[in-house]
Write a protein that holds these residues in place. Structure first.
Motif, PDB file in Angstrom:
ATOM      1  N   ALA A  11      25.680  24.332  71.372  1.00 47.58           N
ATOM      2  CA  ALA A  11      26.564  25.724  71.114  1.00 47.58           C
ATOM      3  C   ALA A  11      26.786  26.035  72.474  1.00 47.58           C
ATOM      4  CB  ALA A  11      25.496  26.760  70.632  1.00 47.58           C
ATOM      5  N   LEU A  12      28.412  26.225  72.708  1.00 52.44           N
ATOM      6  CA  LEU A  12      28.881  26.545  74.009  1.00 52.44           C
ATOM      7  C   LEU A  12      29.714  28.100  73.792  1.00 52.44           C
ATOM      8  CD1 LEU A  12      29.138  25.542  76.914  1.00 52.44           C
ATOM      9  CD2 LEU A  12      31.289  24.266  76.197  1.00 52.44           C
ATOM     10  N   LYS A  13      29.001  28.948  74.538  1.00 50.15           N
ATOM     11  CA  LYS A  13      29.955  30.262  74.401  1.00 50.15           C
ATOM     12  C   LYS A  13      30.749  30.272  75.785  1.00 50.15           C
ATOM     13  CE  LYS A  13      26.000  32.456  71.872  1.00 50.15           C
ATOM     14  NZ  LYS A  13      25.113  33.399  71.785  1.00 50.15           N
ATOM     15  N   ILE A  14      32.075  30.593  75.552  1.00 49.94           N
ATOM     16  CA  ILE A  14      32.880  30.556  76.554  1.00 49.94           C
ATOM     17  C   ILE A  14      33.667  31.943  76.387  1.00 49.94           C
ATOM     18  CG2 ILE A  14      34.859  29.470  77.545  1.00 49.94           C
ATOM     19  CD1 ILE A  14      34.271  26.778  76.422  1.00 49.94           C
ATOM     20  N   PRO A  15      33.595  32.985  77.454  1.00 49.71           N
ATOM     21  CA  PRO A  15      34.378  33.919  77.537  1.00 49.71           C
ATOM     22  C   PRO A  15      36.106  33.796  77.510  1.00 49.71           C
ATOM     23  CG  PRO A  15      32.901  33.944  79.350  1.00 49.71           C
ATOM     24  CD  PRO A  15      32.839  32.784  78.781  1.00 49.71           C
ATOM     25  N   GLU A  16      36.688  34.473  76.679  1.00 49.27           N
ATOM     26  CA  GLU A  16      37.937  34.387  76.486  1.00 49.27           C
ATOM     27  C   GLU A  16      38.715  34.364  77.746  1.00 49.27           C
ATOM     28  OE1 GLU A  16      38.309  39.093  75.056  1.00 49.27           O
ATOM     29  OE2 GLU A  16      39.521  37.576  74.053  1.00 49.27           O
ATOM     30  N   ASN A  17      38.271  35.093  78.800  1.00 51.09           N
ATOM     31  CA  ASN A  17      38.922  34.979  80.037  1.00 51.09           C
ATOM     32  C   ASN A  17      38.854  34.201  81.049  1.00 51.09           C
ATOM     33  OD1 ASN A  17      36.643  35.850  80.621  1.00 51.09           O
ATOM     34  ND2 ASN A  17      37.147  37.669  82.046  1.00 51.09           N
ATOM     35  N   THR A  18      38.071  32.771  80.735  1.00 52.70           N
ATOM     36  CA  THR A  18      37.772  31.722  81.341  1.00 52.70           C
ATOM     37  C   THR A  18      39.253  31.011  81.875  1.00 52.70           C
ATOM     38  OG1 THR A  18      35.719  31.451  80.114  1.00 52.70           O
ATOM     39  CG2 THR A  18      36.612  29.634  81.447  1.00 52.70           C
ATOM     40  N   ALA A  19      39.147  31.062  83.018  1.00 51.23           N
ATOM     41  CA  ALA A  19      40.475  30.452  83.726  1.00 51.23           C
ATOM     42  C   ALA A  19      40.703  28.830  83.121  1.00 51.23           C
ATOM     43  CB  ALA A  19      40.373  30.512  85.142  1.00 51.23           C
ATOM     44  N   GLU A  20      41.935  28.530  83.360  1.00 54.46           N
ATOM     45  CA  GLU A  20      42.201  27.152  82.941  1.00 54.46           C
ATOM     46  C   GLU A  20      41.748  26.147  83.982  1.00 54.46           C
ATOM     47  OE1 GLU A  20      46.386  28.246  80.438  1.00 54.46           O
ATOM     48  OE2 GLU A  20      46.385  26.835  82.048  1.00 54.46           O
ATOM     49  N   GLY A  21      41.334  25.156  83.662  1.00 49.93           N
ATOM     50  CA  GLY A  21      40.551  24.227  84.383  1.00 49.93           C
ATOM     51  C   GLY A  21      39.141  24.137  84.860  1.00 49.93           C
ATOM     52  N   THR A  22      38.680  25.366  84.144  1.00 51.26           N
ATOM     53  CA  THR A  22      37.118  25.547  84.308  1.00 51.26           C
ATOM     54  C   THR A  22      36.513  24.362  83.357  1.00 51.26           C
ATOM     55  OG1 THR A  22      37.658  27.825  84.212  1.00 51.26           O
ATOM     56  CG2 THR A  22      34.906  27.131  83.721  1.00 51.26           C
ATOM     57  N   ALA A  23      35.569  23.822  84.174  1.00 46.98           N
ATOM     58  CA  ALA A  23      34.841  22.621  83.830  1.00 46.98           C
ATOM     59  C   ALA A  23      33.473  23.201  83.181  1.00 46.98           C
ATOM     60  CB  ALA A  23      34.630  21.454  84.631  1.00 46.98           C
ATOM     61  N   PHE A  24      32.920  22.650  81.889  1.00 48.03           N
ATOM     62  CA  PHE A  24      31.631  23.073  81.209  1.00 48.03           C
ATOM     63  C   PHE A  24      30.684  21.698  81.284  1.00 48.03           C
ATOM     64  CE2 PHE A  24      32.643  27.465  80.519  1.00 48.03           C
ATOM     65  CZ  PHE A  24      34.028  27.444  80.306  1.00 48.03           C
ATOM     66  N   ARG A  25      29.913  21.667  82.041  1.00 53.71           N
ATOM     67  CA  ARG A  25      29.244  20.097  81.712  1.00 53.71           C
ATOM     68  C   ARG A  25      28.488  20.246  80.768  1.00 53.71           C
ATOM     69  NH1 ARG A  25      24.512  18.132  85.957  1.00 53.71           N
ATOM     70  NH2 ARG A  25      23.877  16.347  84.777  1.00 53.71           N
ATOM     71  N   LEU A  26      28.348  19.113  80.023  1.00 52.92           N
ATOM     72  CA  LEU A  26      27.839  18.984  78.468  1.00 52.92           C
ATOM     73  C   LEU A  26      26.571  18.266  78.829  1.00 52.92           C
ATOM     74  CD1 LEU A  26      30.926  18.397  76.424  1.00 52.92           C
ATOM     75  CD2 LEU A  26      29.560  20.270  76.784  1.00 52.92           C
ATOM     76  N   GLU A  27      25.719  18.263  77.773  1.00 56.08           N
ATOM     77  CA  GLU A  27      24.444  17.223  78.049  1.00 56.08           C
ATOM     78  C   GLU A  27      24.935  15.644  77.757  1.00 56.08           C
ATOM     79  OE1 GLU A  27      21.538  18.512  75.394  1.00 56.08           O
ATOM     80  OE2 GLU A  27      20.129  16.825  75.881  1.00 56.08           O
ATOM     81  N   ARG A  28      24.550  15.075  78.468  1.00 56.90           N
ATOM     82  CA  ARG A  28      24.892  13.683  78.398  1.00 56.90           C
ATOM     83  C   ARG A  28      23.897  12.899  77.406  1.00 56.90           C
ATOM     84  NH1 ARG A  28      21.279  10.002  81.004  1.00 56.90           N
ATOM     85  NH2 ARG A  28      19.794  11.086  82.648  1.00 56.90           N
ATOM     86  N   ALA A  29      24.225  11.711  76.770  1.00 58.00           N
ATOM     87  CA  ALA A  29      23.579  10.967  75.975  1.00 58.00           C
ATOM     88  C   ALA A  29      22.555   9.926  76.733  1.00 58.00           C
ATOM     89  CB  ALA A  29      24.609  10.044  74.969  1.00 58.00           C
ATOM     90  N   GLN A  30      21.671   9.692  75.959  1.00 59.05           N
ATOM     91  CA  GLN A  30      20.790   8.624  76.309  1.00 59.05           C
ATOM     92  C   GLN A  30      20.887   7.384  75.906  1.00 59.05           C
ATOM     93  OE1 GLN A  30      18.394   9.620  78.684  1.00 59.05           O
ATOM     94  NE2 GLN A  30      19.277  11.893  78.677  1.00 59.05           N
ATOM     95  N   ASP A  31      20.659   6.208  76.691  1.00 56.61           N
ATOM     96  CA  ASP A  31      20.957   4.698  76.356  1.00 56.61           C
ATOM     97  C   ASP A  31      19.833   4.111  77.098  1.00 56.61           C
ATOM     98  OD1 ASP A  31      23.836   2.666  75.543  1.00 56.61           O
ATOM     99  OD2 ASP A  31      21.615   2.497  75.497  1.00 56.61           O
ATOM    100  N   PRO A  32      18.943   3.542  76.430  1.00 56.77           N
ATOM    101  CA  PRO A  32      17.758   2.933  77.214  1.00 56.77           C
ATOM    102  C   PRO A  32      18.513   1.594  77.787  1.00 56.77           C
ATOM    103  CG  PRO A  32      17.014   3.388  74.896  1.00 56.77           C
ATOM    104  CD  PRO A  32      18.473   3.766  74.895  1.00 56.77           C
ATOM    105  N   ASP A  33      19.444   1.076  77.049  1.00 56.04           N
ATOM    106  CA  ASP A  33      20.344  -0.144  77.906  1.00 56.04           C
ATOM    107  C   ASP A  33      20.432   0.121  79.390  1.00 56.04           C
ATOM    108  OD1 ASP A  33      21.474  -1.184  74.703  1.00 56.04           O
ATOM    109  OD2 ASP A  33      19.653  -1.603  75.675  1.00 56.04           O
ATOM    110  N   GLY A  34      20.526  -0.903  80.083  1.00 54.66           N
ATOM    111  CA  GLY A  34      20.959  -0.840  81.281  1.00 54.66           C
ATOM    112  C   GLY A  34      22.149  -1.703  81.554  1.00 54.66           C
ATOM    113  N   GLY A  35      22.641  -1.368  82.980  1.00 52.45           N
ATOM    114  CA  GLY A  35      23.996  -2.288  83.422  1.00 52.45           C
ATOM    115  C   GLY A  35      24.970  -1.946  82.545  1.00 52.45           C
ATOM    116  N   LEU A  36      25.831  -2.879  82.171  1.00 52.18           N
ATOM    117  CA  LEU A  36      27.112  -2.630  81.405  1.00 52.18           C
ATOM    118  C   LEU A  36      26.800  -2.231  80.192  1.00 52.18           C
ATOM    119  CD1 LEU A  36      29.180  -5.650  82.677  1.00 52.18           C
ATOM    120  CD2 LEU A  36      29.597  -3.279  83.281  1.00 52.18           C
ATOM    121  N   ASN A  37      25.659  -2.482  79.560  1.00 52.01           N
ATOM    122  CA  ASN A  37      25.086  -1.922  78.220  1.00 52.01           C
ATOM    123  C   ASN A  37      24.736  -0.553  78.174  1.00 52.01           C
ATOM    124  OD1 ASN A  37      25.514  -4.604  77.384  1.00 52.01           O
ATOM    125  ND2 ASN A  37      23.412  -5.092  77.797  1.00 52.01           N
TER     126      ASN A  37
END
Length: 798
Positions: A139-165
Motif C-alpha cells: 500500500a502506497l499513500k501519495i499526497p495529491e500535491n506530490t510533484a512530478e518526478g518524485t520517486a517512491f522506493r518500493l520493496e525489492r524482491a528476493q532471489d536466492p540465486d546469484g550472479g546473472l540468475n
C-alpha cells in the motif's frame, strides 16, 4: 581463524598461527575445480590422479582422502579410478546464501610421505529460484500535491540465486501516472523506484492498482509479481523525521529472546492523525523478520530468536516511520553480533592406527585437524597430550597435527597407552575438547624364554617306579601370544656315556620331568643334564638350564656277613682256651652293607647262645669276647647266633652263626674232627644222657669221673713221649692240622705243628700257614697270631 603458538611449562603444547588462508605445504599446489549445483550424486568433478600427476594405484597406496573445512563430506574420492565425485546434491543457496562466488574449501591428504594439497570447489549457480516479494501487496499513500518526478522506493524482491540468475530488472504494469526506475545500492543490490510522471488528482482518481514484476537474468528468465496499491491522499506537508539516520548497536550472541536491541525515534510536527507515527521494517529479508521484531508505536526493536555469531556477524535493518497522512521517513539500524566463547574446539580425525609394532622407529599414528568456530581470542587454540608418554604432537599446515611416537616402544614394559588429546581455546571461560585414543603395542619376538632358576637340583629315591614325576622346570617368556608359548626339550648330554634318553623324559608343554626306569643308588648316585626352552616366535629364541638329579639311597640291601662265611659249608669253629680272661677276643664278625649313610650303619647283637652270659658281642664293631671266666663246668662246644642289623627304616638284618670250642690244649682229639656231631645234636644227646643219668645218678656220675681222669692221664703220657717235630702215633692224622674254617679267618688254613719234647712246658706252635696271602684276607690275623696264652697243661698257643 588465527592460531598463535604458545608453550605451557607443564604440558607439551602445540599452537599454530595461521596468518591467512593461502598458507600451503611446500611442494603442494592449489587446485580449483567447479561443479554445477543440483548435480546428481556421483557427478564427475575431476580426475585427481591425472591432475596431481600420480598413477591411479598410487592414490590408494598412499591412503589418499578428502577432508572438508566444515567436516561435511561433499566429495567422494574413488581410489580405484582417481575420480573425484560429488557425494550429494549441492544447493548453492543453502551452502553460500547470497555470497557469490560460492566456494567450498577442502584438502587432499596423502601418506608415505605425508602431504596436503589445498583445493577449492566452486558451486556454479543454476536458475532454480524465482524472484519472490515478501509482501504480495504494497500500500502506497501519495499526497495529491506530490510533484512530478518524485520517486517512491518500493520493496525489492528476493532471489536466492546469484550472479546473472539473480534479479536483473523490474517492470510496472502500463499506466499513465508512473514508471519504474532501477537504482543500485552500495552493496551491489538493485531496487525499484516508482517515479511519478503525472500529477495526481484525488478527486479524479483516488486509488490505483499496479503490478510490479521482478525479472532475473536466467535462461529462460524467471519472474515474480507484487501488487502496488496507491491511495491518493489529501495534502500532508510534514513527513516524520528520525533523530538519527543510522543507529549502531552491539548485541552479545548469547542474548536471550525478548532482549531490547535498540529503540528508534521519529518526530512529525504535524498534528492530529498526520502527526501520529507508526514504525515498521522496510525492505528487509525474511531472516531479519524472523530474528527481530519492532514495536510499531514505540520504535523498540526486540530479539525474536537467538543469535549465532558463527552464522551471521551483523544485521542491517531498514526502519520506516509513516505518519497518519502517509508521509514516511527511513533510517538504518546496524546490529553487530558480539562473539561469545560458546563453541568448544573441534577435533576432526583424518586417519588413525591403534596398533604399532614394538621396536618400530618414529611412526605416525594419527592425523587430525582442529578448528574453533569462534573468533579472536575465543578462536585461538592450544593442542597437547599428557606428559610422560612416548608420543609427541607434530604441527602441520592448515591446523593439521600428526601424532607420532618419540622412538621405539617396548611391549613388555607397557602394552597399552591411553592418549588424551586436549584442545583448549583461549576464550573466557576457556572451553576444551578431549579426544581419547587407545594404542596397543603389538608383540615382536625379542625376548628369549627365561628359566626360573639357572640350575635345578632334584632328589629321587632309588627303586622308583617307572614314569615317576620327579620334578618340573619352568621358563617364562615376556612376549605374548605364540611368541610366549614355550616348548621344553632335553639337550644332548655332554657326557656321551650317559644314557640320558633311557633315564629321563620331559613333557614338551609343561616341563614335567619323568624317570623312565627304576634307578639303583648303588649303581648311579647322581647325574646331570641340560634342558632347553624354545618359544614359537619367528625366529625362535631359546635358553637352557642345568638339571642335577641326586639319587637318594633306600634301605634295600641287607647286611652281608663277610666273616664268618655263611655259605652252608662246614661250620667255622673258633678255639678258646679255658684259661681265657674275661674280655678275651674270640673272633670278630665282619659284615658290610651295600647301602650308604645311616642305612649302612651296622650294629651287632648276640641273638642266641648255647650258654647265655658266657659270651658277649660288641654292638659297634662285632667283636665277640668272653663275658666271664671259663670253668670246667662250661660245655666244650658253643653255638652263637649273632644278629647284624643296619640303621635303615625299616631296618634290615642278617645273622651269623659261630661255633666256639673251649679247649684246654690243642692235643684234644676233638680238634681235627671235622665230622664232629653238631652242637644241636650233641645238645639233644646230652639231654637224653641227662635223663638217663637221673635214673642212675651215682653209677653214671662215678663212671664219668673215672673216664675223664683216664683220658687226661692218657693225653699227658702221650705228650711226654713226643720229641722234635715228629708226629706221635695216635689219633692225629698227620703233622698238618687242618682247621678247615673252624678258626676266626675267612678261609681254610693248614698249619705245621711241632711239639718239642724234653721239657716240662713243651711249646705247641703254628709254625707257618700253607697259604702265604692269608694276611691280606683275614682281618683278625694280627689279633689271632699275637694272642699267646698258656693253657692249663702248660702249652703256649701263638
Amino acid at each position: 581463524m588465527a592460531v598463535t603458538e604458545s608453550c605451557f611449562p607443564r604440558q607439551r603444547q602445540v599452537l599454530f598461527l595461521f596468518v591467512f588462508w593461502g598458507v600451503s605445504l611446500a611442494g603442494s599446489g592449489f587446485g580449483r575445480y567447479s561443479v554445477m549445483e543440483e548435480a546428481e550424486r556421483g557427478s564427475f568433478v575431476v580426475n585427481l590422479a591425472k591432475d596431481l600427476g600420480l598413477a591411479v594405484g598410487e592414490l590408494a597406496a598412499r591412503g589418499t582422502r578428502v577432508v572438508s573445512d566444515d567436516n561435511e563430506q561433499y566429495l567422494l574420492l574413488d581410489s580405484q579410478t582417481g575420480n573425484l565425485l560429488t557425494n550429494e546434491k549441492l544447493d548453492r543457496e543453502q551452502l553460500c546464501g547470497s555470497t557469490e562466488p560460492c566456494i567450498l574449501y577442502f584438502q587432499i591428504l596423502m601418506d608415505d610421505p605425508f602431504q596436503i594439497y589445498r583445493a577449492e570447489l566452486r558451486v556454479r549457480d543454476t536458475n532454480d529460484h524465482s524472484p519472490v516479494f515478501q509482501e504480495k501487496e504494497t500500500a502506497l499513500k501519495i499526497p495529491e500535491n506530490t510533484a512530478e518526478g518524485t520517486a517512491f522506493r518500493l520493496e525489492r524482491a528476493q532471489d536466492p540465486d546469484g550472479g546473472l540468475n539473480s534479479i536483473q530488472n523490474y517492470t510496472i504494469s502500463p499506466n499513465s501516472f508512473f514508471h519504474i526506475k532501477i537504482s543500485g545500492s552500495d552493496e551491489g543490490v538493485i531496487y525499484p523506484e516508482l517515479v511519478l510522471d503525472k500529477a495526481l488528482d484525488r478527486e479524479e482518481q483516488g486509488e490505483l492498482s499496479l503490478t510490479l514484476t521482478a525479472l532475473d537474468g536466467g535462461s529462460p528468465p524467471r519472474s515474480g509479481t507484487s501488487t502496488v496499491h496507491i491511495v491518493v491522499l489529501d495534502v500532508n506537508d510534514n513527513a516524520p523525521q528520525f533523530t538519527q539516520a543510522l543507529y549502531e548497536t552491539q548485541v552479545p550472541e548469547n542474548s536471550p529472546v525478548g532482549s531490547l536491541i535498540v529503540k528508534v525515534s521519529a518526530e512529525d510536527v504535524d498534528s492530529g492523525v498526520n502527526g501520529e507515527v507508526a514504525y515498521s521494517f522496510f525492505d528487509v529479508s525474511e531472516n531479519i523478520r524472523t530474528t527481530f521484531q519492532i514495536n510499531p508505536f514505540s520504535g523498540e526493536i526486540f530479539l525474536r530468536e537467538l543469535l549465532d555469531y558463527e552464522l551471521v556477524h551483523s544485521y542491517k535493518l531498514n526502519i520506516q516511520a509513516i505518519d497518519g497522512g502517509g508521509l514516511s521517513a527511513r533510517c538504518r539500524v546496524l546490529v553487530e553480533v558480539l562473539d561469545i566463547n560458546d563453541n568448544p574446539p573441534e577435533l576432526i580425525m583424518s586417519s588413525f592406527s591403534n596398533y604399532i609394532a614394538e621396536n618400530s622407529p618414529e611412526t605416525a599414528l594419527a592425523v587430525f585437524k582442529i578448528k574453533d568456530r569462534d573468533s579472536g581470542e575465543n578462536g585461538k587454540m592450544v593442542c597437547y597430550i599428557q606428559e610422560n608418554l612416548p608420543f609427541l604432537l607434530k604441527p602441520s599446515v592448515e591446523n593439521f597435527y600428526i601424532l607420532m611416537t618419540e622412538g621405539a616402544l617396548d611391549r613388555e614394559s607397557r602394552a597399552e597407552y591411553n592418549i588424551i588429546i586436549t584442545v583448549t581455546d583461549l576464550g573466557i571461560p576457556r572451553l576444551k575438547t578431549e579426544h581419547n585414543l587407545t594404542v596397543w603395542v603389538s608383540d615382536v619376538n625379542d625376548n628369549a624364554p627365561a628359566f626360573t632358576q639357572s640350575s635345578y637340583t632334584l632328589f629321587l629315591r632309588e627303586n622308583n617306579s617307572p614314569a615317576l614325576h620327579i620334578g618340573t622346570v619352568s621358563a617364562t617368556d615376556r612376549d605374548s601370544g605364540t611368541n610366549a608359548q614355550v616348548t621344553y626339550s632335553l639337550l644332548p648330554p655332554q657326557d656321551t656315556h650317559l644314557p640320558l634318553a633311557s633315564l629321563v623324559s620331559i613333557n614338551a608343554d609343561n616341563g614335567h620331568l619323568f624317570a623312565l626306569r627304576s634307578l639303583d643308588y648303588e649303581a648311579l648316585q647322581a647325574f646331570e643334564f641340560r634342558v632347553g626352552a624354545t618359544d614359537r616366535g619367528s625366529p625362535a629364541l631359546s635358553s637352557e638350564a642345568l638339571v642335577r638329579v641326586l639319587v637318594l639311597d633306600a634301605n634295600d640291601n641287607s647286611p652281608f656277613v663277610l666273616y664268618p662265611l655263611q655259605n652252608g659249608s662246614a661250620p667255622c669253629t673258633e678255639l678258646v682256651p679255658r684259661a681265657a680272661e674275661p674280655g678275651y677276643l674270640v673272633t670278630k664278625v665282619v659284615a658290610v652293607d651295600g647301602d650308604s649313610g645311616q642305612n649302612a650303619w651296622l650294629s651287632f647283637q648276640l641273638l642266641k647262645a648255647t650258654e647265655p652270659g658266657l659270651f658277649g658281642v660288641w654292638a659297634h664293631n662285632g667283636e665277640v669276647r668272653t663275658a666271664r671266666l671259663l670253668s670246667e663246668r662250661d660245655a666244650a662246644k658253643h653255638r652263637l647266633l649273632v644278629l647284624v642289623k643296619d640303621n635303615g627304616e625299616p631296618p634290615r638284618s642278617a645273622t651269623a652263626t659261630l661255633h666256639v670250642l673251649l679247649v684246654d690244649g690243642f692235643s684234644q682229639p676233638y680238634l681235627p674232627l671235622p665230622e664232629a656231631v653238631p652242637a644241636q645234636t650233641q645238645a639233644d644227646s646230652l639231654t637224653v644222657y641227662l635223663v638217663v643219668a637221673l635214673a642212675s645218678v651215682s653209677s653214671l656220675f662215678l663212671f664219668s669221673v673215672l673216664l675223664f681222669v683216664a683220658v687226661r692221664l692218657c693225653r699227658r703220657s702221650r705228650a711226654a713221649s713226643v720229641g722234635g717235630c715228629s708226629m706221635p702215633e695216635g689219633p692225629f692224622p698227620g703233622h698238618l692240622v687242618d682247621v678247615s674254617g673252624t678258626g676266626t679267618l675267612s678261609q681254610s688254613y693248614q698249619y705245621e705243628v711241632c711239639l718239642s719234647g724234653g721239657s716240662e712246658t713243651s711249646a705247641f706252635k703254628f709254625l707257618k700257614p700253607i697259604i702265604p696271602d692269608i694276611q691280606a684276607q683275614d682281618p683278625r690275623k694280627k689279633v689271632e697270631e699275637n694272642s699267646t696264652f698258656r693253657n692249663s697243661f702248660g702249652f703256649n698257643i701263638q
